[in-house]
Motif scaffolding. Sequence first.
Motif, short mmCIF file in Angstrom:
data_model
loop_
_atom_site.label_atom_id
_atom_site.label_comp_id
_atom_site.label_asym_id
_atom_site.label_seq_id
_atom_site.Cartn_x
_atom_site.Cartn_y
_atom_site.Cartn_z
N ALA A 102 -14.20 -25.93 11.08
CA ALA A 102 -14.76 -26.13 9.74
C ALA A 102 -16.07 -25.36 9.61
O ALA A 102 -16.32 -24.73 8.58
N ARG A 103 -16.90 -25.39 10.67
CA ARG A 103 -18.17 -24.64 10.62
C ARG A 103 -17.90 -23.15 10.47
O ARG A 103 -18.57 -22.47 9.70
N VAL A 104 -16.90 -22.64 11.19
CA VAL A 104 -16.56 -21.22 11.07
C VAL A 104 -16.06 -20.93 9.66
O VAL A 104 -16.45 -19.93 9.05
N GLY A 105 -15.21 -21.81 9.14
CA GLY A 105 -14.70 -21.60 7.79
C GLY A 105 -15.80 -21.54 6.75
O GLY A 105 -15.83 -20.63 5.92
N VAL A 106 -16.72 -22.48 6.82
CA VAL A 106 -17.82 -22.51 5.85
C VAL A 106 -18.73 -21.29 6.02
O VAL A 106 -19.17 -20.69 5.04
N GLN A 107 -18.97 -20.89 7.25
CA GLN A 107 -19.78 -19.69 7.48
C GLN A 107 -19.11 -18.45 6.90
O GLN A 107 -19.77 -17.58 6.34
N THR A 108 -17.79 -18.38 7.03
CA THR A 108 -17.09 -17.22 6.48
C THR A 108 -17.13 -17.23 4.96
O THR A 108 -17.17 -16.17 4.35
N TRP A 109 -17.14 -18.41 4.36
CA TRP A 109 -17.30 -18.46 2.91
C TRP A 109 -18.63 -17.84 2.52
O TRP A 109 -18.72 -17.09 1.56
N GLY A 110 -19.67 -18.19 3.28
CA GLY A 110 -20.99 -17.61 3.00
C GLY A 110 -20.98 -16.09 3.17
O GLY A 110 -21.52 -15.37 2.33
N GLU A 111 -20.37 -15.61 4.23
CA GLU A 111 -20.27 -14.16 4.45
C GLU A 111 -19.48 -13.48 3.34
O GLU A 111 -19.76 -12.36 2.96
N ALA A 112 -18.49 -14.19 2.82
CA ALA A 112 -17.64 -13.61 1.77
C ALA A 112 -18.40 -13.33 0.49
O ALA A 112 -17.98 -12.50 -0.31
N THR A 113 -19.56 -13.97 0.31
CA THR A 113 -20.33 -13.73 -0.91
C THR A 113 -21.02 -12.37 -0.90
O THR A 113 -21.39 -11.86 -1.95
N THR A 114 -21.17 -11.76 0.29
CA THR A 114 -21.85 -10.47 0.37
C THR A 114 -21.03 -9.38 1.05
O THR A 114 -21.40 -8.21 0.99
N ASP A 115 -19.94 -9.74 1.70
CA ASP A 115 -19.11 -8.78 2.43
C ASP A 115 -17.77 -8.66 1.73
O ASP A 115 -16.95 -9.59 1.79
N PRO A 116 -17.51 -7.54 1.05
CA PRO A 116 -16.26 -7.40 0.30
C PRO A 116 -15.00 -7.55 1.17
O PRO A 116 -14.01 -8.13 0.71
N ALA A 117 -15.04 -7.07 2.39
CA ALA A 117 -13.86 -7.20 3.27
C ALA A 117 -13.63 -8.68 3.60
O ALA A 117 -12.49 -9.15 3.58
N MET A 118 -14.70 -9.41 3.90
CA MET A 118 -14.58 -10.84 4.20
C MET A 118 -14.13 -11.60 2.94
O MET A 118 -13.31 -12.51 3.01
N CYS A 119 -14.65 -11.20 1.79
CA CYS A 119 -14.27 -11.83 0.53
C CYS A 119 -12.77 -11.68 0.30
O CYS A 119 -12.09 -12.63 -0.09
N ALA A 120 -12.24 -10.50 0.58
CA ALA A 120 -10.81 -10.27 0.41
C ALA A 120 -9.99 -11.16 1.34
O ALA A 120 -8.97 -11.73 0.92
N ILE A 121 -10.43 -11.31 2.57
CA ILE A 121 -9.72 -12.16 3.53
C ILE A 121 -9.76 -13.62 3.09
O ILE A 121 -8.74 -14.30 3.05
N VAL A 122 -10.96 -14.11 2.76
CA VAL A 122 -11.10 -15.51 2.37
C VAL A 122 -10.33 -15.79 1.09
O VAL A 122 -9.62 -16.80 0.99
N THR A 123 -10.42 -14.90 0.13
CA THR A 123 -9.69 -15.08 -1.13
C THR A 123 -8.19 -15.09 -0.89
O THR A 123 -7.47 -15.96 -1.40
N ASP A 124 -7.71 -14.13 -0.11
CA ASP A 124 -6.28 -14.04 0.18
C ASP A 124 -5.78 -15.31 0.88
O ASP A 124 -4.78 -15.90 0.48
N LEU A 125 -6.47 -15.74 1.92
CA LEU A 125 -6.02 -16.91 2.68
C LEU A 125 -6.17 -18.19 1.88
O LEU A 125 -5.33 -19.09 1.97
N THR A 126 -7.21 -18.28 1.05
CA THR A 126 -7.38 -19.47 0.21
C THR A 126 -6.28 -19.52 -0.84
O THR A 126 -5.69 -20.57 -1.09
N ASP A 127 -5.98 -18.37 -1.44
CA ASP A 127 -4.89 -18.31 -2.42
C ASP A 127 -3.56 -18.66 -1.76
O ASP A 127 -2.73 -19.36 -2.35
N ARG A 128 -3.37 -18.17 -0.54
CA ARG A 128 -2.13 -18.46 0.19
C ARG A 128 -2.03 -19.96 0.48
O ARG A 128 -0.97 -20.57 0.32
N MET A 129 -3.14 -20.56 0.87
CA MET A 129 -3.13 -21.99 1.16
C MET A 129 -2.87 -22.79 -0.11
O MET A 129 -2.09 -23.75 -0.10
N ARG A 130 -3.50 -22.40 -1.22
CA ARG A 130 -3.26 -23.09 -2.48
C ARG A 130 -1.79 -22.96 -2.89
O ARG A 130 -1.19 -23.91 -3.37
N ALA A 131 -1.20 -21.79 -2.68
CA ALA A 131 0.22 -21.59 -3.00
C ALA A 131 1.10 -22.49 -2.13
O ALA A 131 2.09 -23.05 -2.62
#
Length: 191
Positions: A102-131
């Motif tokens: 969970a700590r890693v997940g939340v940290q990656t959310w923070g990184e995703a706000t400034t790192d476009p590659a991380m944002c793409a990963i988090v968005t993709d996996l979050t969308d996949r999980m929601r699906a």
Amino acid sequence: MPRLTDARRELRRAQIAEAAVRCFGRNGLESTSIADITAESGLSAGSIYAHYRNKADLVRAAAREVLARRADVLGAYAAQEIPPAPDELLARLVAAIDPAEARVGVQTWGEATTDPAMCAIVTDLTDRMRALLHDCVTAWLTRAEGIEPAAAREQAASIAHRLMALYQAELLYAALRPPAPSAPPTSEDTP
């Protein structure tokens, strides 16, 4: 030196990513060094760099590893003859939360706000999980509640959205709790 097979290469990458998840969960993304991951994995730095270009590449792999585990669990639930009801589904997901992950997940959310590659990963996996949540709820509505598939699919969208939000809130809560102290060794642990 023998070349690694594709299967062995993937196992090695997973071993390194899992070591990175443990280190990031314990020390944070910024405070973890490649040397920490090397020590945690039991591999050489050369082996790590043979699989990952740099620490940022490892952070991305760790994020994929953590988020993909939840997606795999949801896929299994959706495939059940009678999937769990939404409340039970959320309870199972919450019970399976590993605080370090969970700590890693939340940290990656923070990184995703400034790192476009991380944002793409988090968005993709979050969308996949929601699906996948949507698929689970749709399956439950059709198989357990007898709702027609098209209506179930439509009704499941808002339920899945709320489940995802509640799950993410639980991840944040788990990430913010202090790590449990290690238990002192008992007489059974010592030789």
